[in-house]
Design an enzyme around this catalytic site. Structure first.
Site, PDB file in Angstrom:
ATOM      1  N   HIS A 129      14.551  20.984   9.245  1.00 24.03           N
ATOM      2  CA  HIS A 129      16.003  20.364   9.322  1.00 24.03           C
ATOM      3  C   HIS A 129      16.965  20.419   8.274  1.00 24.03           C
ATOM      4  O   HIS A 129      18.068  20.598   8.438  1.00 24.03           O
ATOM      5  CB  HIS A 129      15.592  18.633   9.386  1.00 24.03           C
ATOM      6  CG  HIS A 129      14.816  18.066  10.542  1.00 24.03           C
ATOM      7  ND1 HIS A 129      15.111  18.199  11.754  1.00 24.03           N
ATOM      8  CD2 HIS A 129      13.550  17.543  10.498  1.00 24.03           C
ATOM      9  CE1 HIS A 129      14.117  17.573  12.699  1.00 24.03           C
ATOM     10  NE2 HIS A 129      13.387  17.198  11.877  1.00 24.03           N
ATOM     11  N   ARG A 168      24.599  15.813 -15.877  1.00 24.68           N
ATOM     12  CA  ARG A 168      23.469  15.761 -16.069  1.00 24.68           C
ATOM     13  C   ARG A 168      22.500  16.785 -15.108  1.00 24.68           C
ATOM     14  O   ARG A 168      21.578  17.390 -15.628  1.00 24.68           O
ATOM     15  CB  ARG A 168      22.599  14.499 -16.621  1.00 24.68           C
ATOM     16  CG  ARG A 168      22.859  13.873 -17.665  1.00 24.68           C
ATOM     17  CD  ARG A 168      21.638  12.636 -18.019  1.00 24.68           C
ATOM     18  NE  ARG A 168      21.490  11.850 -17.029  1.00 24.68           N
ATOM     19  CZ  ARG A 168      22.295  10.725 -16.833  1.00 24.68           C
ATOM     20  NH1 ARG A 168      23.222  10.596 -17.820  1.00 24.68           N
ATOM     21  NH2 ARG A 168      21.928   9.647 -15.883  1.00 24.68           N
ATOM     22  N   ASN A 194      24.165  21.301 -13.873  1.00 27.79           N
ATOM     23  CA  ASN A 194      23.536  22.803 -14.429  1.00 27.79           C
ATOM     24  C   ASN A 194      22.472  22.328 -15.720  1.00 27.79           C
ATOM     25  O   ASN A 194      23.143  21.840 -16.892  1.00 27.79           O
ATOM     26  CB  ASN A 194      24.753  23.382 -15.250  1.00 27.79           C
ATOM     27  CG  ASN A 194      24.175  24.738 -15.864  1.00 27.79           C
ATOM     28  OD1 ASN A 194      23.332  25.004 -16.043  1.00 27.79           O
ATOM     29  ND2 ASN A 194      25.128  25.757 -15.870  1.00 27.79           N
ATOM     30  N   HIS A 247      23.036  21.957 -19.926  1.00 25.83           N
ATOM     31  CA  HIS A 247      22.568  20.431 -20.367  1.00 25.83           C
ATOM     32  C   HIS A 247      21.875  20.065 -21.345  1.00 25.83           C
ATOM     33  O   HIS A 247      21.926  19.356 -22.266  1.00 25.83           O
ATOM     34  CB  HIS A 247      22.799  19.549 -19.024  1.00 25.83           C
ATOM     35  CG  HIS A 247      22.341  17.998 -19.360  1.00 25.83           C
ATOM     36  ND1 HIS A 247      20.723  17.745 -19.410  1.00 25.83           N
ATOM     37  CD2 HIS A 247      22.842  16.902 -19.789  1.00 25.83           C
ATOM     38  CE1 HIS A 247      20.806  16.691 -19.762  1.00 25.83           C
ATOM     39  NE2 HIS A 247      22.018  16.126 -19.982  1.00 25.83           N
ATOM     40  N   TYR A 287      23.799  17.053 -28.956  1.00 28.12           N
ATOM     41  CA  TYR A 287      23.774  15.511 -28.946  1.00 28.12           C
ATOM     42  C   TYR A 287      22.665  14.998 -29.909  1.00 28.12           C
ATOM     43  O   TYR A 287      23.085  13.976 -30.810  1.00 28.12           O
ATOM     44  CB  TYR A 287      23.244  15.168 -27.434  1.00 28.12           C
ATOM     45  CG  TYR A 287      23.062  13.885 -27.292  1.00 28.12           C
ATOM     46  CD1 TYR A 287      24.143  13.100 -26.980  1.00 28.12           C
ATOM     47  CD2 TYR A 287      21.850  13.195 -27.242  1.00 28.12           C
ATOM     48  CE1 TYR A 287      24.211  11.702 -26.676  1.00 28.12           C
ATOM     49  CE2 TYR A 287      21.987  11.686 -27.071  1.00 28.12           C
ATOM     50  CZ  TYR A 287      22.985  11.106 -26.980  1.00 28.12           C
ATOM     51  OH  TYR A 287      22.845   9.586 -26.478  1.00 28.12           O
ATOM     52  N   SER A 298      31.869  20.647 -24.702  1.00 28.50           N
ATOM     53  CA  SER A 298      31.888  21.185 -23.200  1.00 28.50           C
ATOM     54  C   SER A 298      33.178  21.540 -22.652  1.00 28.50           C
ATOM     55  O   SER A 298      33.191  22.631 -22.187  1.00 28.50           O
ATOM     56  CB  SER A 298      30.897  20.509 -22.402  1.00 28.50           C
ATOM     57  OG  SER A 298      30.842  20.897 -21.198  1.00 28.50           O
ATOM     58  N   HIS A 355      34.217  25.419 -21.695  1.00 28.77           N
ATOM     59  CA  HIS A 355      34.843  25.677 -20.559  1.00 28.77           C
ATOM     60  C   HIS A 355      36.310  26.430 -20.493  1.00 28.77           C
ATOM     61  O   HIS A 355      36.433  27.345 -19.651  1.00 28.77           O
ATOM     62  CB  HIS A 355      34.743  24.600 -19.518  1.00 28.77           C
ATOM     63  CG  HIS A 355      33.417  24.122 -19.113  1.00 28.77           C
ATOM     64  ND1 HIS A 355      32.203  23.783 -19.776  1.00 28.77           N
ATOM     65  CD2 HIS A 355      32.664  24.400 -17.877  1.00 28.77           C
ATOM     66  CE1 HIS A 355      31.289  23.626 -19.077  1.00 28.77           C
ATOM     67  NE2 HIS A 355      31.293  24.136 -17.950  1.00 28.77           N
TER      68      HIS A 355
END
Length: 454
Positions: free
Chosen positions: A77, A356, A359, A363, A371, A389, A393
């Site tokens: 499906h 999260r 990508n 991440h 982090y 980030s 970008h």
């Protein structure tokens, strides 16, 4: 006769129920097995962590698993949506052929935009080769020199600082200045710029993670001769080509499915042509029409919403082409078993979940190497990661398109990101067809699409 019809309908209903039940059981079983494998891998690594310091506490565990879309496309499906996208591509191609034949009396396959976007490929290849050889040899040799002398020099911290400054200077020259100089000096087109700048960011991320993973083991090691066995150069070479940003042990598949590799590369090329037809048939006519009218808020809003659906298609094609096809093709050739390059971001109900899962490769790198290194303040760490980030970008998009248009900084879901793709394409079109006659401050800082008249 009615009873026979009712029996047939009942059987069809039961078949649907059976398929739905099997899909639910399969999904739950997959989640349970993934969790069990991760817990088993964590428990296996537990005895080795104390010796390697606190950095290794945040290591990602690779397990053998397919990409999510590969699993979903095994369901009959779900393959319907895949076939719909292929049918839409066929419709675009047929409509383009029909219009050319009716208007011009012959078939005119004009791929000028496509050829222009991927121009100067020899320069791109030479730039990639320089960055690759530097990333392969210089960080590895620097680590080798540092590991062999750290436990023997009289002032190890001073030696470390001097070597680190030298390595940072080399990074700034080869992985910082050189690709920027190349794309600007040679006036590379947009797609070629994306190749150079994305590889620049990739090499920076991989060299950073490679060094950080190797340093704790060297510091805590106490061999008699002051040396330590480093990862083999072949291992580092494999890491540079692998679709991961973490220099960690990963499971391998038993063999390479070359048919699967060829299919993914074919799908990648199909996505490129699909994107070309969307730009040519749906986006450029809207931008051309806008450039022929006096600028107004109404004209801008109408052009944005007319191109939002094509922009969303371009966003989805970019996701499928890179995160599904390109990375899976290289993972298969390298027998890289963990294909979790993304998760089910389409089911996200919050910005945090979407970021999260969109990508996972990027991440995870931000999570493990940014982090968790920013201290105990969760809010400050999250804000710092988000700002970093956004800056990266904007850096990539600004250099690749050749203009600064900061619409990517705001939080968004796929619907509004489709608008962002539309805005970037619109501004890129205006930059090409409406160059500034006089370079004024206002002309440089305002979007060219607001005043383009071509």
């Amino acid at each position: 006769m009615d009873s026979v019809t009712s029996l047939i309908q009942w059987r069809r209903h039961m078949e649907v129920v059976k398929l739905e039940l099997l899909e639910q059981v399969q999904a739950q079983l997959r989640d349970v097995l993934d969790k069990a494998m991760e817990e088993a891998a964590q428990s296996y690594l537990q005895p080795h962590r104390k010796a390697l310091g606190s950095l290794l506490e945040k290591r990602k565990v690779f397990v053998n698993r397919q990409s999510l879309l590969d699993e979903l496309l095994e369901v009959e499906h779900f393959r319907t949506f895949y076939h719909i996208f292929i049918a839409m591509l066929c419709v675009f191609i047929l409509s383009t052929v029909a219009v050319d034949v009716i208007n011009q009396g012959s078939l005119d396959l004009d791929f000028d935009l496509f050829i222009f976007a991927f121009g100067c490929l020899p320069t791109v290849l030479a730039t990639w080769l320089v960055m690759f050889l530097y990333t392969l040899l210089v960080p590895y040799k620097a680590l080798q020199l540092w590991a062999g002398s750290y436990h023997t020099v009289r002032f190890p911290r001073l030696f470390t600082a001097i070597l680190l400054e030298a390595l940072l200077a080399c990074h700034a020259a080869v992985l910082g200045y050189y690709p920027i100089y190349t794309v600007i000096q040679h006036q590379l087109p947009a797609a070629s710029r994306f190749i150079v700048i994305l590889k620049q960011v990739s090499f920076l991320m991989k060299s950073h993670s490679f060094l950080l993973e190797a340093v704790p083991g060297i510091i805590h090691a106490k061999p008699p001769d002051g040396e330590m066995k480093l990862p083999a150069l072949s291992t580092y070479l494999y890491f540079l080509f692998s679709p991961a940003t973490d220099q960690l042990p990963s499971p391998r598949t038993p063999y390479v499915r070359w048919k699967y590799v060829a299919q993914n590369f074919a799908k990648f090329l199909g996505c490129l042509f699909y994107s070309y037809f969307i730009l040519e048939c749906l986006c450029i006519p809207v931008f051309t029409n806008m450039s022929k009218q006096p600028f107004s808020i109404k004209t801008l809003v109408l052009s944005i919403f007319n191109a939002t659906l094509p922009g969303t298609f371009l966003l989805l094609l970019s996701f499928f082409a890179f995160l599904q096809c390109w990375l899976n093709a290289f993972a298969e050739m390298l027998r890289f078993a963990d294909r979790t390059f993304y998760k089910d971001w389409w089911n996200s109900t919050s910005f945090a979940t979407y970021y999260r899962t969109w990508n996972v490769v990027v991440h995870d790198w931000l999570c493990y190497y940014v982090y968790q290194d920013l201290g105990r303040s969760r809010v400050a760490a999250m804000l710092s990661v988000f700002i970093m980030s956004a800056i990266v970008h904007e850096y990539v998009i600004t250099l690749c398109f050749g203009f600064f248009y900061p619409v990517n900084c705001s939080p968004s879901l796929p619907s509004s990101e489709g608008i962002q793709v539309c805005l970037y394409c619109q501004e890129w079109y205006a930059q090409i067809h409406c160059p500034l006659e006089q370079k004024t401050f206002w002309g440089l800082v305002t979007p060219r699409s607001w005043s383009c008249r071509s």
